[in-house]
Structures are given as C-alpha cells and as structure tokens.
Design a protein around this motif. Structure first.
Motif, PDB file in Angstrom:
ATOM      1  N   SER A   1      87.173  71.237  18.574  1.00  0.00           N
ATOM      2  CA  SER A   1      87.954  70.360  19.437  1.00  0.00           C
ATOM      3  C   SER A   1      87.393  70.278  20.850  1.00  0.00           C
ATOM      4  CB  SER A   1      89.408  70.831  19.476  1.00  0.00           C
ATOM      5  OG  SER A   1      89.471  72.134  20.016  1.00  0.00           O
ATOM      6  N   LYS A   2      86.333  71.038  21.165  1.00  0.00           N
ATOM      7  CA  LYS A   2      85.726  70.954  22.488  1.00  0.00           C
ATOM      8  C   LYS A   2      84.995  69.625  22.636  1.00  0.00           C
ATOM      9  CE  LYS A   2      84.986  75.875  23.068  1.00  0.00           C
ATOM     10  NZ  LYS A   2      83.976  76.923  23.256  1.00  0.00           N
ATOM     11  N   SER A   3      85.081  69.027  23.812  1.00  0.00           N
ATOM     12  CA  SER A   3      84.416  67.748  24.020  1.00  0.00           C
ATOM     13  C   SER A   3      82.911  67.944  24.162  1.00  0.00           C
ATOM     14  CB  SER A   3      84.978  67.049  25.254  1.00  0.00           C
ATOM     15  OG  SER A   3      84.718  67.816  26.395  1.00  0.00           O
ATOM     16  N   ASP A   4      82.166  66.890  23.852  1.00  0.00           N
ATOM     17  CA  ASP A   4      80.697  66.844  23.879  1.00  0.00           C
ATOM     18  C   ASP A   4      80.044  67.837  22.928  1.00  0.00           C
ATOM     19  OD1 ASP A   4      80.599  64.734  25.568  1.00  0.00           O
ATOM     20  OD2 ASP A   4      80.353  65.926  27.386  1.00  0.00           O
ATOM     21  N   THR A   5      80.727  68.213  21.867  1.00  0.00           N
ATOM     22  CA  THR A   5      80.126  69.039  20.827  1.00  0.00           C
ATOM     23  C   THR A   5      79.350  68.128  19.885  1.00  0.00           C
ATOM     24  OG1 THR A   5      81.980  70.587  20.928  1.00  0.00           O
ATOM     25  CG2 THR A   5      80.600  70.680  18.978  1.00  0.00           C
ATOM     26  N   LYS A   6      78.094  68.457  19.656  1.00  0.00           N
ATOM     27  CA  LYS A   6      77.244  67.651  18.779  1.00  0.00           C
ATOM     28  C   LYS A   6      77.614  67.939  17.326  1.00  0.00           C
ATOM     29  CE  LYS A   6      74.272  66.431  22.078  1.00  0.00           C
ATOM     30  NZ  LYS A   6      74.217  65.137  22.612  1.00  0.00           N
ATOM     31  N   ILE A   7      77.686  66.877  16.527  1.00  0.00           N
ATOM     32  CA  ILE A   7      77.983  67.023  15.106  1.00  0.00           C
ATOM     33  C   ILE A   7      76.961  66.248  14.302  1.00  0.00           C
ATOM     34  CG2 ILE A   7      80.461  67.405  15.368  1.00  0.00           C
ATOM     35  CD1 ILE A   7      80.856  64.451  14.656  1.00  0.00           C
ATOM     36  N   SER A   8      76.725  66.705  13.085  1.00  0.00           N
ATOM     37  CA  SER A   8      75.891  65.965  12.147  1.00  0.00           C
ATOM     38  C   SER A   8      76.567  66.041  10.785  1.00  0.00           C
ATOM     39  CB  SER A   8      74.470  66.512  12.091  1.00  0.00           C
ATOM     40  OG  SER A   8      74.483  67.828  11.608  1.00  0.00           O
ATOM     41  N   ILE A   9      76.695  64.905  10.141  1.00  0.00           N
ATOM     42  CA  ILE A   9      77.399  64.803   8.879  1.00  0.00           C
ATOM     43  C   ILE A   9      76.382  64.435   7.806  1.00  0.00           C
ATOM     44  CG2 ILE A   9      79.229  63.595   7.647  1.00  0.00           C
ATOM     45  CD1 ILE A   9      80.344  63.026  10.572  1.00  0.00           C
ATOM     46  N   ASN A  10      76.274  65.280   6.777  1.00  0.00           N
ATOM     47  CA  ASN A  10      75.287  65.067   5.724  1.00  0.00           C
ATOM     48  C   ASN A  10      75.874  64.401   4.495  1.00  0.00           C
ATOM     49  OD1 ASN A  10      73.270  66.277   7.244  1.00  0.00           O
ATOM     50  ND2 ASN A  10      73.870  68.307   6.562  1.00  0.00           N
ATOM     51  N   ARG A  11      77.179  64.293   4.417  1.00  0.00           N
ATOM     52  CA  ARG A  11      77.823  63.672   3.255  1.00  0.00           C
ATOM     53  C   ARG A  11      77.885  62.159   3.451  1.00  0.00           C
ATOM     54  NH1 ARG A  11      82.696  67.093   0.802  1.00  0.00           N
ATOM     55  NH2 ARG A  11      81.384  68.619  -0.226  1.00  0.00           N
ATOM     56  N   VAL A  12      76.768  61.512   3.293  1.00  0.00           N
ATOM     57  CA  VAL A  12      76.660  60.065   3.465  1.00  0.00           C
ATOM     58  C   VAL A  12      76.645  59.436   2.076  1.00  0.00           C
ATOM     59  CG1 VAL A  12      75.293  58.206   4.432  1.00  0.00           C
ATOM     60  CG2 VAL A  12      75.371  60.406   5.590  1.00  0.00           C
ATOM     61  N   LEU A  13      77.604  58.557   1.823  1.00  0.00           N
ATOM     62  CA  LEU A  13      77.722  57.931   0.512  1.00  0.00           C
ATOM     63  C   LEU A  13      76.928  56.629   0.412  1.00  0.00           C
ATOM     64  CD1 LEU A  13      81.554  58.405   0.151  1.00  0.00           C
ATOM     65  CD2 LEU A  13      79.782  59.749  -0.950  1.00  0.00           C
ATOM     66  N   LEU A  14      76.855  55.882   1.513  1.00  0.00           N
ATOM     67  CA  LEU A  14      76.229  54.565   1.488  1.00  0.00           C
ATOM     68  C   LEU A  14      75.706  54.243   2.881  1.00  0.00           C
ATOM     69  CD1 LEU A  14      77.396  51.450  -0.257  1.00  0.00           C
ATOM     70  CD2 LEU A  14      77.333  51.298   2.188  1.00  0.00           C
ATOM     71  N   ILE A  15      74.572  53.578   2.938  1.00  0.00           N
ATOM     72  CA  ILE A  15      74.027  53.077   4.204  1.00  0.00           C
ATOM     73  C   ILE A  15      73.706  51.601   4.009  1.00  0.00           C
ATOM     74  CG2 ILE A  15      72.098  53.155   5.807  1.00  0.00           C
ATOM     75  CD1 ILE A  15      71.925  56.101   5.392  1.00  0.00           C
ATOM     76  N   ARG A  16      74.117  50.793   4.983  1.00  0.00           N
ATOM     77  CA  ARG A  16      73.802  49.357   4.938  1.00  0.00           C
ATOM     78  C   ARG A  16      73.139  48.966   6.247  1.00  0.00           C
ATOM     79  NH1 ARG A  16      76.800  44.215   6.286  1.00  0.00           N
ATOM     80  NH2 ARG A  16      75.569  42.657   5.213  1.00  0.00           N
ATOM     81  N   ARG A  17      72.047  48.243   6.142  1.00  0.00           N
ATOM     82  CA  ARG A  17      71.383  47.659   7.310  1.00  0.00           C
ATOM     83  C   ARG A  17      70.970  46.257   6.936  1.00  0.00           C
ATOM     84  NH1 ARG A  17      66.199  47.220   9.906  1.00  0.00           N
ATOM     85  NH2 ARG A  17      66.626  47.076  12.123  1.00  0.00           N
ATOM     86  N   GLU A  18      71.651  45.283   7.548  1.00  0.00           N
ATOM     87  CA  GLU A  18      71.453  43.865   7.291  1.00  0.00           C
ATOM     88  C   GLU A  18      71.568  43.579   5.805  1.00  0.00           C
ATOM     89  OE1 GLU A  18      68.552  41.990   9.581  1.00  0.00           O
ATOM     90  OE2 GLU A  18      69.054  43.142  11.351  1.00  0.00           O
ATOM     91  N   ASP A  19      70.470  43.329   5.081  1.00  0.00           N
ATOM     92  CA  ASP A  19      70.548  43.003   3.662  1.00  0.00           C
ATOM     93  C   ASP A  19      70.269  44.201   2.763  1.00  0.00           C
ATOM     94  OD1 ASP A  19      71.182  40.417   4.242  1.00  0.00           O
ATOM     95  OD2 ASP A  19      69.118  39.722   4.175  1.00  0.00           O
TER      96      ASP A  19
END
Length: 120
Positions: A34-52
């Motif tokens: 809950s501390k502010s400016d704490t860096k996070i990285s999330i590895n549970r990515v289900l889908l990525i979309r970029r344009e087409d």
C-alpha cells in the motif's frame, strides 16, 4: 485504444492500458504493497493487443510483463445493507467499504520489446 493487455490479478481479469490507473482489491501475499511509488510487475498476462496484432496465452503469455507503480490506497463506494423485518418493527442498517489499491500501468513488455513504440 490501440494497445492493451488483459491481466489476471486478485482472481479477476482486468483490461489495462499504459498511462491509465486502475483499482484492484489485492496483489497477493506481498506485504507493504500500500506504500505509494512502489514498483510492481505482473507476469500473469492473458492477452496482449497492439493495433491489429493479438497475442493470446495458454493460459498466460510467457515472457510478457506489465510494469507499473502503486499510486495510493483508496476505499470503494460504501455498500449499504438494510434488513427490515415485517410485523416486528425492527430495522437494521450495516455498511462497509472495501480497501482498494490504485495503480498506474507504465509499460506492457513482450519478449523484452516494449509495446509503447516498437513493433513485435
């Protein structure tokens, strides 16, 4: 909405975009989140979309990371529960607010290539 990612966080799926903030209930078992400016990285990515281009994981994408930082903790809207018993003239009102963590997404990375400006 040219690029976005769908992540699994706190048992729920959330659509995130770079530069926008999002609210979630919890990040897991990590303390002091809950501390502010704490860096996070999330590895549970289900889908990525970029344009087409749409990349779907099974169940998650390997080598995909959503990076961001925590802005602050906040509270959700108050949920009011009212119980009225007919013919007994009793009424009871309870309410609570969930603790939320607001975070902002800085970048969506896939295969060590950032989706902010470069191609896949």
């Amino acid at each position: 909405m040219n690029r976005y990612a769908i992540i699994d966080i706190g048992g729920k799926q959330l659509q995130v975009e770079p530069g926008r903030f999002h609210d979630t209930h919890n990040f897991g078992l990590i303390e002091n989140m809950s501390k502010s400016d704490t860096k996070i990285s999330i590895n549970r990515v289900l889908l990525i979309r970029r344009e087409d281009n749409i990349i779907i994981g099974h169940p998650w994408l390997k080598k995909a990371t959503v990076r961001g930082r925590i802005l602050h903790s906040c509270l959700s809207d108050k949920l009011v529960i009212r119980k009225i018993h007919s013919k007994k003239k009793t009424r009871r009102t309870n309410g609570y607010r969930n603790n939320l963590i607001r975070f902002v997404v800085d970048s969506i990375d896939f295969k060590s290539t950032s989706l902010n400006g470069s191609l896949l």
